[in-house]
Design a protein around this motif. Sequence first.
Motif, mmCIF file in Angstrom:
data_model
loop_
_atom_site.group_PDB
_atom_site.id
_atom_site.type_symbol
_atom_site.label_atom_id
_atom_site.label_comp_id
_atom_site.label_asym_id
_atom_site.label_seq_id
_atom_site.Cartn_x
_atom_site.Cartn_y
_atom_site.Cartn_z
ATOM 1 N N PRO A 1 -1.595 17.530 26.184
ATOM 2 C CA PRO A 1 -2.641 17.259 25.199
ATOM 3 C C PRO A 1 -3.829 18.192 25.392
ATOM 4 N N GLU A 2 -4.453 18.558 24.278
ATOM 5 C CA GLU A 2 -5.582 19.478 24.349
ATOM 6 C C GLU A 2 -6.870 18.766 24.733
ATOM 7 N N LYS A 3 -6.951 17.472 24.458
ATOM 8 C CA LYS A 3 -8.186 16.763 24.767
ATOM 9 C C LYS A 3 -7.885 15.348 25.229
ATOM 10 N N SER A 4 -8.897 14.750 25.848
ATOM 11 C CA SER A 4 -8.824 13.370 26.323
ATOM 12 C C SER A 4 -9.682 12.498 25.416
ATOM 13 N N PRO A 5 -9.296 11.240 25.183
ATOM 14 C CA PRO A 5 -8.124 10.538 25.729
ATOM 15 C C PRO A 5 -6.825 10.958 25.035
ATOM 16 N N ALA A 6 -5.712 10.777 25.744
ATOM 17 C CA ALA A 6 -4.400 11.146 25.232
ATOM 18 C C ALA A 6 -3.532 9.892 25.100
ATOM 19 N N ARG A 7 -2.806 9.807 24.001
ATOM 20 C CA ARG A 7 -1.861 8.706 23.815
ATOM 21 C C ARG A 7 -0.477 9.152 24.281
ATOM 22 N N ILE A 8 0.057 8.453 25.257
ATOM 23 C CA ILE A 8 1.385 8.740 25.792
ATOM 24 C C ILE A 8 2.317 7.612 25.349
ATOM 25 N N THR A 9 3.441 7.973 24.736
ATOM 26 C CA THR A 9 4.430 6.988 24.300
ATOM 27 C C THR A 9 5.684 7.143 25.146
ATOM 28 N N LEU A 10 5.967 6.115 25.937
ATOM 29 C CA LEU A 10 7.147 6.118 26.798
ATOM 30 C C LEU A 10 8.267 5.322 26.134
ATOM 31 N N GLU A 11 9.442 5.916 26.054
ATOM 32 C CA GLU A 11 10.616 5.232 25.520
ATOM 33 C C GLU A 11 11.329 4.520 26.667
#
Length: 363
Positions: A305-315
């Motif tokens: 991600p280029e900036k924070s906050p970042a959304r991470i989606t774990l499968e």
Amino acid sequence: MTQTAIPFLFMRGGSSRGPYMNRADLPDDLETLANVLIAIVGSGHPLNIDGIGGGVAVTTKVAMLSRSDDAWADVDYFFAQVSVEDRLVDFKPTCGNILSGVGPAAIEMGLVDPHDGVTTVNILAVNTGAKISAVVQTPDKVVSYDGGTQIDGVPGTSAPVALKFMDTIGGATGSLLPTGNAKDVIDGIEVTCMDVAMPMVIARADSFGLTGYETAAELDDNAAFFARLEAVRLKAGELMGMGDVSKSVMPKFGLFAPSSQGGTAAARYFMPWKCHPTMAVTGAQCLSSCLLTPGTVAEGLASQPEKSPARITLEHPSGTIDVVVDFDKTAKGLDIKSAGLVRTSRKLAAGDVFVPRSVWAGK
């Protein structure tokens, strides 16, 4: 009476469930407490037939709450993982799914006074030192469990419980990367040893000849894989400064694979001797942090991600889980400010749970 009665709430927290109790209603010393929790859960039988456990690790968890002496926190949350069959209790880890029910339970127990609308409960996870704010729906100053929020691994919908985790780095080992390396090689397997919310050993699924898209049941049936996993985990525990972890559920184990459903990455989380049917909240934070940290086994799996906050989606085996990570990248690695998730909880039962007086005669 031949049995000792202990007040409890029986609640689902996230995709786990178990008894929530007031710490003041339980033995002070940990040895007696462990025996009481073993009796409550029914550890020692695969079905927990003589207790209220559910025969799998996600249903043999216990939350113990008390008013906090910490200047920031409202409630201390003391967690215990009780084994299904081995009559063991591990007080070292914490559990983010069970944490989802701590705010509602604290209000139900009278440990926190509710506000009209929503109530923020500040929680100190005493096992790890992490601080978490939980936002609970309390219309008319009553905990509401009705709502439209759905989480994978749980049928139906419920009221949301928004969780914001702080102070999660190095809770068990003192550092983000407890071995001092972003990657280590153990028994020919490249791993990252990381401590964010939960100390973990993380590898790529293909290092074990797996796709990373196997179901939890398929992985649980793979005895050869678990034998290799445990050998690596035990050696990693030593390298992480945790000593002999053969009888501890920490560090947990995780596997990564490229995304197959449009998420950030596919992941499997181990408890550690079974595959989690969904995903642990604490594990999700550690895995997300691994994806964000340069040089780990996750490097190249997903775009940074280029900036924070970042959304991470774990499968995970039952769907997906989203983690919003607020972070700074520094010369030394990752400085995580907070991680946010939305979970749900529901009160299932309330009353007394009984243990033989030979186990504990009460206070």
